[in-house]
Design a protein around this motif. Structure first.
Motif, PDB file in Angstrom:
ATOM      1  N   ALA A 134       0.820  -1.207   0.000  1.00  8.45           N
ATOM      2  CA  ALA A 134       0.000   0.000   0.000  1.00  8.45           C
ATOM      3  C   ALA A 134       0.861   1.267   0.000  1.00  8.45           C
ATOM      4  CB  ALA A 134      -0.933  -0.019   1.204  1.00  8.45           C
ATOM      5  N   HIS A 135       1.770   1.349   0.949  1.00  9.48           N
ATOM      6  CA  HIS A 135       2.599   2.546   1.081  1.00  9.48           C
ATOM      7  C   HIS A 135       3.562   2.642  -0.111  1.00  9.48           C
ATOM      8  CE1 HIS A 135       5.609   5.257   2.917  1.00  9.48           C
ATOM      9  NE2 HIS A 135       4.559   5.700   3.606  1.00  9.48           N
ATOM     10  N   PRO A 136       3.820   3.880  -0.598  1.00 13.48           N
ATOM     11  CA  PRO A 136       4.731   4.011  -1.748  1.00 13.48           C
ATOM     12  C   PRO A 136       6.094   3.351  -1.533  1.00 13.48           C
ATOM     13  CG  PRO A 136       3.801   6.150  -1.149  1.00 13.48           C
ATOM     14  CD  PRO A 136       3.258   5.165  -0.174  1.00 13.48           C
ATOM     15  N   THR A 137       6.613   3.373  -0.299  1.00 16.55           N
ATOM     16  CA  THR A 137       7.931   2.736  -0.091  1.00 16.55           C
ATOM     17  C   THR A 137       7.825   1.213  -0.138  1.00 16.55           C
ATOM     18  OG1 THR A 137       7.714   2.781   2.327  1.00 16.55           O
ATOM     19  CG2 THR A 137       8.853   4.646   1.311  1.00 16.55           C
ATOM     20  N   GLU A 138       6.662   0.698   0.200  1.00 16.01           N
ATOM     21  CA  GLU A 138       6.449  -0.759   0.081  1.00 16.01           C
ATOM     22  C   GLU A 138       6.426  -1.148  -1.389  1.00 16.01           C
ATOM     23  OE1 GLU A 138       3.583  -2.491   3.512  1.00 16.01           O
ATOM     24  OE2 GLU A 138       2.684  -0.909   2.291  1.00 16.01           O
TER      25      GLU A 138
ATOM     26  N   LEU B  87      18.451  -1.760  -4.324  1.00 16.23           N
ATOM     27  CA  LEU B  87      17.563  -2.559  -3.471  1.00 16.23           C
ATOM     28  C   LEU B  87      17.774  -2.187  -1.997  1.00 16.23           C
ATOM     29  CD1 LEU B  87      15.644  -5.059  -3.080  1.00 16.23           C
ATOM     30  CD2 LEU B  87      17.720  -6.456  -2.977  1.00 16.23           C
ATOM     31  N   ALA B  88      19.046  -2.090  -1.601  1.00 14.92           N
ATOM     32  CA  ALA B  88      19.344  -1.756  -0.197  1.00 14.92           C
ATOM     33  C   ALA B  88      18.817  -0.358   0.136  1.00 14.92           C
ATOM     34  CB  ALA B  88      20.854  -1.839   0.051  1.00 14.92           C
ATOM     35  N   LYS B  89      18.917   0.550  -0.832  1.00 17.32           N
ATOM     36  CA  LYS B  89      18.395   1.905  -0.579  1.00 17.32           C
ATOM     37  C   LYS B  89      16.871   1.893  -0.477  1.00 17.32           C
ATOM     38  CE  LYS B  89      20.534   4.264  -3.772  1.00 17.32           C
ATOM     39  NZ  LYS B  89      21.111   5.306  -4.612  1.00 17.32           N
ATOM     40  N   ALA B  90      16.229   1.111  -1.345  1.00 19.97           N
ATOM     41  CA  ALA B  90      14.760   1.021  -1.290  1.00 19.97           C
ATOM     42  C   ALA B  90      14.337   0.447   0.062  1.00 19.97           C
ATOM     43  CB  ALA B  90      14.239   0.147  -2.427  1.00 19.97           C
ATOM     44  N   PHE B  91      15.151  -0.506   0.566  1.00 19.12           N
ATOM     45  CA  PHE B  91      14.827  -1.062   1.879  1.00 19.12           C
ATOM     46  C   PHE B  91      14.972   0.006   2.970  1.00 19.12           C
ATOM     47  CE2 PHE B  91      15.640  -2.963   5.938  1.00 19.12           C
ATOM     48  CZ  PHE B  91      14.555  -3.821   6.044  1.00 19.12           C
ATOM     49  N   SER B  92      16.042   0.777   2.873  1.00 15.08           N
ATOM     50  CA  SER B  92      16.266   1.843   3.860  1.00 15.08           C
ATOM     51  C   SER B  92      15.108   2.810   3.918  1.00 15.08           C
ATOM     52  CB  SER B  92      17.515   2.626   3.478  1.00 15.08           C
ATOM     53  OG  SER B  92      18.574   2.181   4.222  1.00 15.08           O
ATOM     54  N   SER B  93      14.583   3.195   2.757  1.00 14.17           N
ATOM     55  CA  SER B  93      13.454   4.132   2.735  1.00 14.17           C
ATOM     56  C   SER B  93      12.223   3.490   3.356  1.00 14.17           C
ATOM     57  CB  SER B  93      13.094   4.544   1.310  1.00 14.17           C
ATOM     58  OG  SER B  93      14.231   4.986   0.653  1.00 14.17           O
TER      59      SER B  93
ATOM     60  N   ASP C 111      12.650   3.352   7.028  1.00 13.32           N
ATOM     61  CA  ASP C 111      12.956   4.645   7.636  1.00 13.32           C
ATOM     62  C   ASP C 111      11.788   5.148   8.498  1.00 13.32           C
ATOM     63  OD1 ASP C 111      14.930   7.040   7.401  1.00 13.32           O
ATOM     64  OD2 ASP C 111      12.918   7.904   7.176  1.00 13.32           O
ATOM     65  N   LYS C 112      12.152   5.663   9.672  1.00 14.71           N
ATOM     66  CA  LYS C 112      11.111   6.101  10.614  1.00 14.71           C
ATOM     67  C   LYS C 112      10.217   7.177  10.017  1.00 14.71           C
ATOM     68  CE  LYS C 112      12.310   4.702  15.182  1.00 14.71           C
ATOM     69  NZ  LYS C 112      13.702   4.187  15.111  1.00 14.71           N
ATOM     70  N   LYS C 113      10.829   8.104   9.268  1.00 16.23           N
ATOM     71  CA  LYS C 113      10.031   9.217   8.733  1.00 16.23           C
ATOM     72  C   LYS C 113       9.362   8.877   7.406  1.00 16.23           C
ATOM     73  CE  LYS C 113      12.523  13.089  10.673  1.00 16.23           C
ATOM     74  NZ  LYS C 113      13.923  13.229  10.321  1.00 16.23           N
ATOM     75  N   GLN C 114      10.220   8.487   6.424  1.00 15.54           N
ATOM     76  CA  GLN C 114       9.674   8.249   5.075  1.00 15.54           C
ATOM     77  C   GLN C 114       8.892   6.963   4.955  1.00 15.54           C
ATOM     78  OE1 GLN C 114      12.381   8.057   1.718  1.00 15.54           O
ATOM     79  NE2 GLN C 114      13.965   8.785   3.130  1.00 15.54           N
ATOM     80  N   GLY C 115       9.279   5.963   5.766  1.00 12.32           N
ATOM     81  CA  GLY C 115       8.778   4.619   5.532  1.00 12.32           C
ATOM     82  C   GLY C 115       7.610   4.231   6.417  1.00 12.32           C
ATOM     83  N   VAL C 116       7.584   2.949   6.769  1.00 15.12           N
ATOM     84  CA  VAL C 116       6.477   2.418   7.565  1.00 15.12           C
ATOM     85  C   VAL C 116       7.030   1.662   8.767  1.00 15.12           C
ATOM     86  CG1 VAL C 116       4.906   2.172   5.599  1.00 15.12           C
ATOM     87  CG2 VAL C 116       6.491   0.309   6.140  1.00 15.12           C
ATOM     88  N   PRO C 117       6.253   1.577   9.841  1.00 14.02           N
ATOM     89  CA  PRO C 117       6.700   0.731  10.957  1.00 14.02           C
ATOM     90  C   PRO C 117       6.612  -0.740  10.525  1.00 14.02           C
ATOM     91  CG  PRO C 117       4.525   1.645  11.425  1.00 14.02           C
ATOM     92  CD  PRO C 117       4.976   2.250  10.124  1.00 14.02           C
TER      93      PRO C 117
END
Ligand code: ARG
Length: 593
Positions: A502-506, A539-545, A548-554
């Motif tokens: 759902a989330h763009p980073t996902e 891939l590693a950067k996409a995982f980081s995002s 990430d506490k701010k940009q990403g999802v818990p």
């Protein structure tokens, strides 16, 4: 299992096929990833190419093509843009479906090619009688990686170490032994590779400065060629000791190679010259037997000969390579031959490949690839040397890498906050440091464009952030840490685990994971390992995002439980992709660091 990109390519091919009249050769659609995601995930400019065949404006062709594409399962939207581009937007459900299929696949979607091709991959191939040095790093690392990837695609690979174990350098060494180290004659098995290095230096010095010595050294080559028992005994001891040293390094580096040195072809060399003469391809010119190929000129614009028998009767590097290529194709049955050497040898390969085709050893079903690589440079942008100006031995380089990474770990260890590393035993620290040190050296070698030179920098390659080996290992351990906290095994996630993006980073992370098999397929064809390092870094950067506490999802504390499981599944798939990708790059992961 088809990747999303493959499904798109096939749909394009079907549509194009229906648009063109019979008898017209079908162009292969180029589908590339778009740099800017607002233009979709993939883009094709095939309509411009088709315009030549269909005689309509590209925009119209693009629209016609889009109408025919059967991709409603895969794409949410397909647009035409500009002069006739086609932009494709991937459907989230199709991503979810694809990721669920690769969850169950230990190969993460990488298929085995339908037709097994027998490969001979010639790499490392140092000249013996000297220790391996920094100049052998790229061929050794790249060769291992290319071999692993091609094997993974289901092909058979013979990894050949075409070592320089014959020729002038051995004449020189022999002469030096006879003159200065007669004790060795009776007990050649007693010397070690460091002696060899010393002997080589002495011999080279004499050879370059003393004409009488050089003359005698040449006689020793002839003696060796005549199978003189003493000469052969010393030669064999040299070769064995040199190879022992090479294989000790290969073992540390995780490299497998079979030694088939130049001397293996000795008996075949006269036959090669005969065959070329009989077929009218070789002529005698100023006492030497030469082949002249169309289109090759020397600096003065005169035809450039390929010498296959010198005027003194001796054979050379080219003759040996001709014998080797013949053997590999006709006796070993290889259908793809890959050679990895310094780029300065490009013309040598170009010429003997051409000759192998002309003479008919390499038919249409044989692919010949030469991969030429650039130099490893020092900070001064000149060939990398030790502080004293000597050659950097590969052994020292590897040990320094491991030692530096250990020192960095211990530094972290002294840091009071890093209690975890503090609890590691000395043994464990050494094991991790070895893996991290090797990862740093190999990754920095692999992530550069092969044909270019690169500057060797310990600080850069050991950095914990950026496109480096240690960063990639760190990214992996970080996910392993999440897995430990969640109490899951990344390789055994239940197959009924839900996956909802759902989330763009996902979604962005899922798209990266889904691309893995396309990247491996690409490297198996183009033979460019930096495509894989770039991908893994992305891939590693996409995982980081995503994490990430701010940009990403818990992740660990996300709710409801189905979301938590779905996100943990994304973590597992990322870790598995990193691990498999790094393994193909001959890099061992660590569970913690
Ligand atoms: N021994 C050669 C060198 O050190 C490399 C050999 C590469 N393989 C080949 N078949 N020519 O430059």
């Amino acid at each position: 299992m088809k990747s999303i990109l493959q499904a798109i390519k096939e749909a394009f091919a079907t549509a194009i096929n229906a648009m063109l009249p019979e008898g017209v050769e079908r162009p292969v659609p180029q589908i590339i990833e778009t740099a800017e995601k607002k233009f979709g995930d993939y883009q094709s400019n095939i309509a411009m190419g088709l315009a030549r065949l269909i005689k309509k404006p590209p925009r119209e062709i693009a629209q016609d093509l889009v109408n025919r594409l059967k991709l409603s399962d895969v794409c949410e939207k397909i647009e035409t843009a500009g002069p006739g581009f086609i932009n494709l937007f991937i459907k989230t459900e199709s991503l979810e479906r694809f990721l669920k299929t690769i969850q169950a696949d230990p190969r993460l979607g990488v298929t085995v090619d339908p037709e097994i091709v027998h490969h001979v991959i010639d790499f490392s191939s140092p000249n013996l009688a000297k220790e391996m040095h920094v100049g052998h790093l790229r061929t050794t690392v790249t060769g291992e990686v290319i071999s692993r990837i091609i094997e993974f695609k289901g092909h058979t690979v013979e990894r050949v170490n075409h070592v320089g174990d014959w020729g002038t350098q051995f004449g020189m060494l022999l002469q030096n032994i006879f003159e200065n180290h007669p004790d060795v004659i009776d007990a050649p098995q007693n010397f070690v590779v460091s002696d060899l290095e010393k002997f080589y230096k002495e011999a080279k010095q004499r050879f370059d400065n003393d004409a009488a010595f050089a003359e005698k050294a040449r006689d020793k080559v002839v003696l060796l060629q005549s199978r003189d028992a003493t000469a052969l005994k010393i030669w064999r001891a040299f070769v064995n000791e040199s190879l022992r040293h090479c294989h000790a390094l290969y073992k540390i580096m995780g490299v497998t190679l079979k030694d088939v040195g130049e001397s293996f072809y000795n008996d075949r060399l006269p036959l090669i010259v005969e065959e070329l003469k009989n077929k009218g391809l070789a002529v005698t010119d100023q006492g030497a037997v030469c082949v002249f190929l169309d289109g090759y000129k020397n600096r003065d614009g005169e035809p450039l000969p390929m010498i296959i028998k010198k005027s003194d009767g001796g054979y050379n590097y080219t003759t040996t390579d001709l014998a080797a290529i013949r053997h590999r194709i006709l006796d070993l049955g290889a259908r793809r031959l890959i050679y990895i050497t310094d780029i300065r040898q490009a013309q040598h390969f170009e010429m003997f490949f051409k000759l192998a085709r002309i003479i008919g050893w390499a038919g249409h079903d044989v692919t010949l690839n030469h991969i030429g690589y650039g130099m490893v440079l020092g900070p001064d942008k000149k060939p990398f040397k030790t502080r004293e100006g000597g050659t950097v031995r590969l052994k020292d380089l590897i040990h320094e890498g491991i030692e530096r990474s250990r020192a960095l770990m211990l530094e972290g260890n002294a840091d009071t906050e890093n209690t975890r590393v503090r609890s590691f035993s000395a043994e464990k620290i050494l094991d991790i440091a070895t893996k991290v040190g090797l990862a740093a050296i190999k990754y920095s070698d692999l992530c550069h464009n092969l044909a270019s030179d690169y500057v060797f920098s310990w600080d850069k390659m050991l950095a914990m952030d950026g496109n480096t080996g240690p960063y990639m290992l760190y990214a992996y351990t970080r996910i392993m840490g999440i897995g430990r906290k969640a109490g899951i095994n990344i390789n055994h996630t239940p197959l009924d685990t839900p996956l909802v993006l759902a989330h763009p980073t996902e979604i962005a992370l899922a798209k990266e994971i889904a691309r893995f098999s396309d990247v491996i397929d690409d490297v198996a064809i183009t033979l460019k390992p930096n495509t894989l390092t770039d991908y893994l870094y992305g891939l590693a950067k996409a995982f980081s995002s995503f994490y990430d506490k701010k940009q990403g999802v818990p992740v660990l504390d996300s709710q409801p439980e189905s979301t938590r499981q779905s996100r943990l599944l994304l973590c597992c798939l990322t870790a598995r992709t990193l691990k498999l990708g790094l393994n193909l790059l001959s890099i061992d992961v660590v569970e913690e660091m």
